[in-house]
Scaffold this motif. Structure first.
Motif, PDB file in Angstrom:
ATOM      1  N   ILE A 303       0.854  -1.047  -0.053  1.00 36.68           N
ATOM      2  CA  ILE A 303      -0.114  -0.139  -0.073  1.00 36.68           C
ATOM      3  C   ILE A 303       0.808   1.356   0.063  1.00 36.68           C
ATOM      4  O   ILE A 303       0.551   2.430  -0.590  1.00 36.68           O
ATOM      5  CB  ILE A 303      -0.890  -0.169   1.213  1.00 36.68           C
ATOM      6  CG1 ILE A 303      -2.047  -1.114   1.026  1.00 36.68           C
ATOM      7  CG2 ILE A 303      -1.649   1.463   1.488  1.00 36.68           C
ATOM      8  CD1 ILE A 303      -3.062  -1.147   2.253  1.00 36.68           C
ATOM      9  N   SER A 304       2.090   1.031   0.675  1.00 34.57           N
ATOM     10  CA  SER A 304       2.770   2.649   0.759  1.00 34.57           C
ATOM     11  C   SER A 304       3.679   2.496  -0.429  1.00 34.57           C
ATOM     12  O   SER A 304       4.362   3.407  -0.651  1.00 34.57           O
ATOM     13  CB  SER A 304       3.772   2.277   1.989  1.00 34.57           C
ATOM     14  OG  SER A 304       4.845   1.215   1.833  1.00 34.57           O
ATOM     15  N   GLY A 305       3.534   1.714  -1.417  1.00 35.48           N
ATOM     16  CA  GLY A 305       4.355   1.727  -2.508  1.00 35.48           C
ATOM     17  C   GLY A 305       5.851   1.008  -2.591  1.00 35.48           C
ATOM     18  O   GLY A 305       6.557   0.926  -3.491  1.00 35.48           O
ATOM     19  N   ASN A 306       6.179   0.358  -1.140  1.00 36.54           N
ATOM     20  CA  ASN A 306       7.424  -0.182  -1.207  1.00 36.54           C
ATOM     21  C   ASN A 306       7.424  -1.481  -1.716  1.00 36.54           C
ATOM     22  O   ASN A 306       7.367  -2.414  -1.011  1.00 36.54           O
ATOM     23  CB  ASN A 306       7.772  -0.156   0.307  1.00 36.54           C
ATOM     24  CG  ASN A 306       9.335  -0.580   0.584  1.00 36.54           C
ATOM     25  OD1 ASN A 306       9.908  -1.040  -0.444  1.00 36.54           O
ATOM     26  ND2 ASN A 306       9.770  -0.502   1.780  1.00 36.54           N
ATOM     27  N   ILE A 307       7.341  -1.523  -3.040  1.00 38.42           N
ATOM     28  CA  ILE A 307       7.370  -2.868  -3.666  1.00 38.42           C
ATOM     29  C   ILE A 307       8.503  -3.815  -3.397  1.00 38.42           C
ATOM     30  O   ILE A 307       8.504  -4.917  -3.493  1.00 38.42           O
ATOM     31  CB  ILE A 307       7.232  -2.714  -5.335  1.00 38.42           C
ATOM     32  CG1 ILE A 307       6.016  -1.909  -5.494  1.00 38.42           C
ATOM     33  CG2 ILE A 307       7.065  -3.943  -6.233  1.00 38.42           C
ATOM     34  CD1 ILE A 307       4.715  -2.356  -5.050  1.00 38.42           C
ATOM     35  N   GLY A 308       9.858  -3.007  -3.489  1.00 37.08           N
ATOM     36  CA  GLY A 308      11.034  -3.836  -3.223  1.00 37.08           C
ATOM     37  C   GLY A 308      10.902  -4.473  -1.968  1.00 37.08           C
ATOM     38  O   GLY A 308      11.310  -5.854  -1.782  1.00 37.08           O
ATOM     39  N   GLY A 309      10.373  -3.751  -0.847  1.00 36.91           N
ATOM     40  CA  GLY A 309      10.316  -4.459   0.494  1.00 36.91           C
ATOM     41  C   GLY A 309       9.452  -5.631   0.594  1.00 36.91           C
ATOM     42  O   GLY A 309       9.550  -6.597   1.102  1.00 36.91           O
ATOM     43  N   TYR A 310       8.115  -5.386  -0.310  1.00 39.03           N
ATOM     44  CA  TYR A 310       7.102  -6.343  -0.356  1.00 39.03           C
ATOM     45  C   TYR A 310       7.920  -7.648  -1.089  1.00 39.03           C
ATOM     46  O   TYR A 310       7.524  -8.617  -0.522  1.00 39.03           O
ATOM     47  CB  TYR A 310       6.058  -5.736  -1.276  1.00 39.03           C
ATOM     48  CG  TYR A 310       4.834  -6.942  -1.654  1.00 39.03           C
ATOM     49  CD1 TYR A 310       3.914  -6.894  -0.818  1.00 39.03           C
ATOM     50  CD2 TYR A 310       4.971  -7.634  -2.602  1.00 39.03           C
ATOM     51  CE1 TYR A 310       2.947  -7.927  -0.991  1.00 39.03           C
ATOM     52  CE2 TYR A 310       4.118  -8.625  -2.905  1.00 39.03           C
ATOM     53  CZ  TYR A 310       2.929  -8.584  -2.038  1.00 39.03           C
ATOM     54  OH  TYR A 310       1.890  -9.655  -2.345  1.00 39.03           O
ATOM     55  N   ASN A 311       8.547  -7.521  -2.187  1.00 35.21           N
ATOM     56  CA  ASN A 311       8.985  -8.536  -2.900  1.00 35.21           C
ATOM     57  C   ASN A 311      10.047  -9.166  -1.947  1.00 35.21           C
ATOM     58  O   ASN A 311      10.286 -10.619  -2.089  1.00 35.21           O
ATOM     59  CB  ASN A 311       9.540  -8.295  -4.105  1.00 35.21           C
ATOM     60  CG  ASN A 311       8.494  -7.859  -5.292  1.00 35.21           C
ATOM     61  OD1 ASN A 311       7.574  -8.009  -5.174  1.00 35.21           O
ATOM     62  ND2 ASN A 311       8.990  -6.968  -6.077  1.00 35.21           N
ATOM     63  N   ALA A 312      10.809  -8.759  -1.184  1.00 37.08           N
ATOM     64  CA  ALA A 312      11.792  -9.450  -0.255  1.00 37.08           C
ATOM     65  C   ALA A 312      11.273 -10.307   0.696  1.00 37.08           C
ATOM     66  O   ALA A 312      11.804 -11.059   0.961  1.00 37.08           O
ATOM     67  CB  ALA A 312      12.595  -8.309   0.431  1.00 37.08           C
ATOM     68  N   LEU A 313       9.832  -9.936   0.892  1.00 34.63           N
ATOM     69  CA  LEU A 313       9.346 -10.997   1.877  1.00 34.63           C
ATOM     70  C   LEU A 313       8.412 -11.937   1.382  1.00 34.63           C
ATOM     71  O   LEU A 313       8.142 -13.009   1.928  1.00 34.63           O
ATOM     72  CB  LEU A 313       8.327 -10.150   2.735  1.00 34.63           C
ATOM     73  CG  LEU A 313       8.997  -9.302   3.597  1.00 34.63           C
ATOM     74  CD1 LEU A 313       7.923  -8.253   4.502  1.00 34.63           C
ATOM     75  CD2 LEU A 313       9.842  -9.708   4.758  1.00 34.63           C
ATOM     76  N   VAL A 314       8.505 -12.096  -0.118  1.00 35.20           N
ATOM     77  CA  VAL A 314       7.376 -13.237  -0.667  1.00 35.20           C
ATOM     78  C   VAL A 314       7.935 -14.541  -0.476  1.00 35.20           C
ATOM     79  O   VAL A 314       7.294 -15.508  -0.039  1.00 35.20           O
ATOM     80  CB  VAL A 314       7.337 -12.833  -2.271  1.00 35.20           C
ATOM     81  CG1 VAL A 314       6.727 -13.931  -2.793  1.00 35.20           C
ATOM     82  CG2 VAL A 314       6.430 -11.466  -2.386  1.00 35.20           C
ATOM     83  N   SER A 315       9.379 -14.496  -0.527  1.00 30.51           N
ATOM     84  CA  SER A 315       9.948 -15.848  -0.518  1.00 30.51           C
ATOM     85  C   SER A 315       9.903 -16.311   0.875  1.00 30.51           C
ATOM     86  O   SER A 315       9.398 -17.585   1.138  1.00 30.51           O
ATOM     87  CB  SER A 315      11.522 -15.815  -0.878  1.00 30.51           C
ATOM     88  OG  SER A 315      12.314 -16.983  -0.571  1.00 30.51           O
ATOM     89  N   SER A 316      10.000 -15.862   1.995  1.00 26.13           N
ATOM     90  CA  SER A 316       9.619 -16.233   3.173  1.00 26.13           C
ATOM     91  C   SER A 316       8.392 -16.480   3.568  1.00 26.13           C
ATOM     92  O   SER A 316       7.922 -17.413   4.042  1.00 26.13           O
ATOM     93  CB  SER A 316      10.191 -15.038   4.152  1.00 26.13           C
ATOM     94  OG  SER A 316       9.778 -15.335   5.521  1.00 26.13           O
TER      95      SER A 316
END
Length: 368
Positions: A303-316
């Motif tokens: 929601i905040s637009g931090n797609i990089g941070g979002y993608n970093a948690l997908v694997s976990s």
């Protein structure tokens, strides 16, 4: 579990060790037992009706009982007079046999057996099923006891539709012995309990030579209760009181033993699996919370637009979900197995009136 029984000392003992009036030692040994004394007055019959489950049917037995016999039995002084040095086993045996066989009850027995025989013939029952039919009738009568009550005559138990361990055992002994079965009363004096023994080709109780039948509730032939009410366990050697001269034996003891073994195994499996599943269920709940928290963080990042941070948690996230699903699959498999064992256990304990059907059902449904 059975209910606490009244004392089996159902009679008042009157000892005559000496002939007091004559003043000399009395040497003759004998036991004088009570008898039902029926008057000559005419009276209307009492209709005794009982409905119970047997195999796949609901059975109703209804017999007209001579009320004069019933009231005479109910008012009989059930005291016993003992002359000389008579052992307890002798006078107890004589007393119970008189209760079973008092001739005033012959018509009642005849009327009951006429109905049982019709059911046997109409349904094509085997010898073992015929015995189980009469056992189911007796076991289904209401369990009722009061402290210090004397043992009832069978005619009392039939009319009142109720009795406790000795009342119902005496009645069943009278029925089975008249149909030629080898039977005996099993009197457990220390535990104040009575059951019935039936001659059998298997599942014999201790050294009695008979298979055990519990009469206070629906139960399988040859399977004694684990304990009575209050945690009382039958540990004493019972006094064996043979009734009649029957020779017919029960031959399905192997089937009831199998049913009992499967009941024990399934009950143990359910207990073990419940213990094993409790920590797994707790761990699954914890994993759900962890995944939910992680998904909340990811949602906030997206929601905040931090797609990089979002993608970093997908694997976990995917790894946690995968581990959760694997554990959930194992959990569901064990729950299903536990439910299968529970189904067997519950079926066995709720179908004691149908040994034949229960044996077939358990063989088909017991988990491998």
């Amino acid at each position: 579990m059975q209910r606490t029984e009244k004392s089996l000392a159902f009679i008042i003992i009157v000892l005559f060790a000496a002939a007091l009036a004559a003043g000399y030692q009395y040497t003759r040994q004998s036991v004088v037992v009570p008898h039902i004394a029926v008057g000559i007055e005419q009276s209307a019959p009492v209709n005794a009706t009982s409905t119970f489950l047997f195999e796949k049917s609901r059975i109703t037995i209804s017999v007209p009982v001579d009320s004069a016999v019933y009231y005479a039995a109910k008012s009989t002084d059930k005291s016993v007079s003992i002359y000389g040095n008579v052992s307890e086993s002798v006078w107890v045996t004589d007393s119970y046999l008189e209760m079973v066989n008092d001739p005033a009850q012959d018509r009642m027995y005849s009327d009951l057996l006429t109905q049982f025989r019709k059911i046997r013939d109409d349904e094509g029952l085997s010898s073992d099923e015929y015995l189980e039919l009469m056992a189911a009738y007796t076991q289904s009568l209401t369990y009722e006891t009061t402290p210090d009550n004397p043992t009832k005559y069978p005619v009392e138990t039939v009319v009142e539709g109720a009795g406790d361990c000795d009342d119902k055992s005496v009645l069943l002994a009278g029925l089975l012995s008249r149909e030629g079965y080898k039977v005996a009363l099993l009197a457990f004096t220390p535990e104040s309990h009575m059951a019935l023994g039936v001659g059998s080709t298997g599942s014999l109780y201790k050294d009695t030579g008979y298979a055990y039948i519990e009469t206070t509730n629906l139960s399988y032939v040859g399977i004694p209760p684990d304990e009575l009410a209050g945690g009382v366990v039958l540990t004493s050697e019972p006094l064996v009181i043979p009734v009649g001269n029957g020779t017919i034996l029960y031959s399905s003891g192997a089937e009831t033993a199998y049913i009992h073994d499967m009941s024990t195994i399934s009950g143990q499996k359910v207990t073990t699996l419940n213990a094993q599943l409790a920590p797994i269920a707790s761990d699954l709940t914890a994993k759900q919370d962890q995944i939910a928290q992680l998904e909340s963080r990811m949602q906030a990042l997206r929601i905040s637009g931090n797609i990089g941070g979002y993608n970093a948690l997908v694997s976990s996230h995917n790894a946690q979900v995968s581990a959760y699903n694997a554990e959930l699959s194992t959990y569901r498999g064990e729950v299903a197995q536990g439910n299968a064992y529970a189904d067997v256990y519950n079926y066995i304990i709720t179908h004691a009136y149908n040994r034949k059907g229960t044996y077939e059902w358990v063989k088909a449904n017991m988990p491998a």
